[in-house]
Write a protein that holds these residues in place. Sequence first.
Motif, PDB file in Angstrom:
ATOM      1  N   THR A  60       0.842  -1.125   0.101  1.00  0.00           N
ATOM      2  CA  THR A  60       0.254  -0.055   0.009  1.00  0.00           C
ATOM      3  C   THR A  60       0.839   1.182  -0.036  1.00  0.00           C
ATOM      4  O   THR A  60       0.347   2.379  -0.230  1.00  0.00           O
ATOM      5  N   LEU A  61       2.193   1.214   0.505  1.00  0.00           N
ATOM      6  CA  LEU A  61       2.955   2.204   0.443  1.00  0.00           C
ATOM      7  C   LEU A  61       2.951   3.140  -0.849  1.00  0.00           C
ATOM      8  O   LEU A  61       3.297   2.662  -1.768  1.00  0.00           O
ATOM      9  N   ARG A  62       2.806   4.331  -0.788  1.00  0.00           N
ATOM     10  CA  ARG A  62       2.763   5.143  -1.936  1.00  0.00           C
ATOM     11  C   ARG A  62       3.791   6.472  -1.987  1.00  0.00           C
ATOM     12  O   ARG A  62       4.367   6.667  -2.937  1.00  0.00           O
ATOM     13  N   VAL A  63       4.086   6.847  -0.981  1.00  0.00           N
ATOM     14  CA  VAL A  63       5.041   8.024  -0.657  1.00  0.00           C
ATOM     15  C   VAL A  63       5.850   7.942   0.465  1.00  0.00           C
ATOM     16  O   VAL A  63       5.228   7.464   1.659  1.00  0.00           O
ATOM     17  N   VAL A  64       7.015   8.208   0.337  1.00  0.00           N
ATOM     18  CA  VAL A  64       7.982   8.255   1.512  1.00  0.00           C
ATOM     19  C   VAL A  64       8.330   9.710   1.719  1.00  0.00           C
ATOM     20  O   VAL A  64       9.161  10.131   0.765  1.00  0.00           O
ATOM     21  N   GLY A  65       8.268  10.612   2.720  1.00  0.00           N
ATOM     22  CA  GLY A  65       8.792  11.764   2.917  1.00  0.00           C
ATOM     23  C   GLY A  65       9.889  11.750   4.068  1.00  0.00           C
ATOM     24  O   GLY A  65      10.045  11.167   4.951  1.00  0.00           O
ATOM     25  N   ARG A  66      10.978  12.549   3.546  1.00  0.00           N
ATOM     26  CA  ARG A  66      12.091  12.851   4.438  1.00  0.00           C
ATOM     27  C   ARG A  66      11.996  14.184   5.043  1.00  0.00           C
ATOM     28  O   ARG A  66      12.162  15.274   4.238  1.00  0.00           O
ATOM     29  N   ALA A  67      11.769  14.457   6.285  1.00  0.00           N
ATOM     30  CA  ALA A  67      11.564  15.603   6.958  1.00  0.00           C
ATOM     31  C   ALA A  67      13.216  16.426   7.099  1.00  0.00           C
ATOM     32  O   ALA A  67      13.671  16.209   8.254  1.00  0.00           O
TER      33      ALA A  67
END
Length: 519
Positions: A60-67
């Motif tokens: 299900t993973l669609r997006v990974v964000g790096r803060a």
Amino acid sequence: MAHVQDTNPDLTVIGNPVSHESDALDGGKTICLYFVQNYDGLIVRSDTKVTGDVIAASSTLRVVGRAGTGVDNIDIDAATRKGVIVLNAPGGNSISACELTCALIANLASDLLFRNVASACQSLREGRWDRKLYTGSELHGKTLAVLGLGRIGREVATRMQAYGMRTIGFDPMVTAEGAKSFNVEKLELEEIWPLADYITVHTPLIPQTKMCFIMYFITFQDGRCGGAALDVFVEEPPKHPVTLELIQHPKVVATPHLGASTDEAQQRVAVEIAEQFIALASNCRPEDRAKYQVTGVVNAPVLAAAMVPSNAPWISLAKEIGRLMAKMIQGVIPATQIDIKTTAIPPVEYGANRVVLVETGRELESMKFLSTAVLAGMLTGHTKNGLNLINAPALAKEAGIQVSLKHDSSKESQFMEVTVKHAKMGSHSARGTVRADELPYLLSINDATFGQSGIVLGNNAHLFQGQDHNTNLASIVSGLAAQGATITSVAVATGKNTWFVVRTAETMQTPVIPGVVSF
């Protein structure tokens, strides 16, 4: 596993649940494979590792964000291949990193004749009054070279100009006029070295820039470089003996990657990444989407382009032409060696498969992302890897497809042309455009033109190739009617061959018609 519901209104306004998993990490700071299966999006900071196994574990993973800025802790290749977007927050820590740079410049060792505030303070605490030892010189009138004129480099140049420094710089992506707009004189690297009193580097570590760092280290050892200030290391924390020796050198000021270590920067990058998530959400309200921009796409420039409304029709056109070309070469399979090129004249070489993409019209000059959309169209139905605009280039590369573009600015009319050369199927080309109604129009196939207006591409459009206009058209109409199809429009283009595009009201596979070629 602890689960804490986040009450941040910005994140929940679009109706998506947001949570913080405090026990989702193992001792190696790697995300628990079980945890990631529950979410469509993931936001991490620098310590958390998003490995290929983590990405593979989630359907299900669609997006990974790096803060933050750096994405070394995320397996970009694995994410791209699976069609997972990787975002960072490129502007959130710019001010903090800039201010640290300025502080490091002003706090280099006393051998550089700077006013070494920290050492003088420690000396006074120890009961000494060493005024002569810490006599320094001014920054005013000195020359600062800024390598990398991005967000941080520009901010550093602006602030050091306030000290009265002359600022010169280099960045292959910035024009001389662009650098001049913030009072930096752009020079080539070989012109910079003899002029610079100080050099500050703000570039990613790639093979080209790595050689610069090696050069700095050599000049530092032989005395040509009088000192250095470091905040970022290839290995963090540093363990290599050479790096540790460098850190201990009396002419080196080193800090443990503090560029983003301010309260303001940490909050800013968190907000920036959250706003990008909102902009990407399919259920985001138009009024909310208008407030936010996707500014930090790391692995799919086409995605940011797709967020611009005026680009969307051209992306649709590119996909439709890609689908059409795949039909004309009877599919795309691994190792077909298809090249997509934007050249005004197709290459003379005749390889296994070759595709040439030509963009024309002045407004299309920056639309290099169209090649990705063409690939997405060509690969539709020919891959099991969840094809999208994110992973289309990676999947095409696996299949031996190479992509390149060239823009022809000599023509005023706007159109896009794709030419495919296949060792077994021959050569085919298709030209299309987008009109005021923002629909994709097919203008021509090979040497056959569909009139001045063209024909709308899209669902339920069936392509046939024949030799005789009347005979072939009658066969096509009767063949479709026998399948129970309702024909809504017919377009004919005549050249060396005759091409028919027939649209039906029903969604159906293009039937085999005696005497014509069905695609």
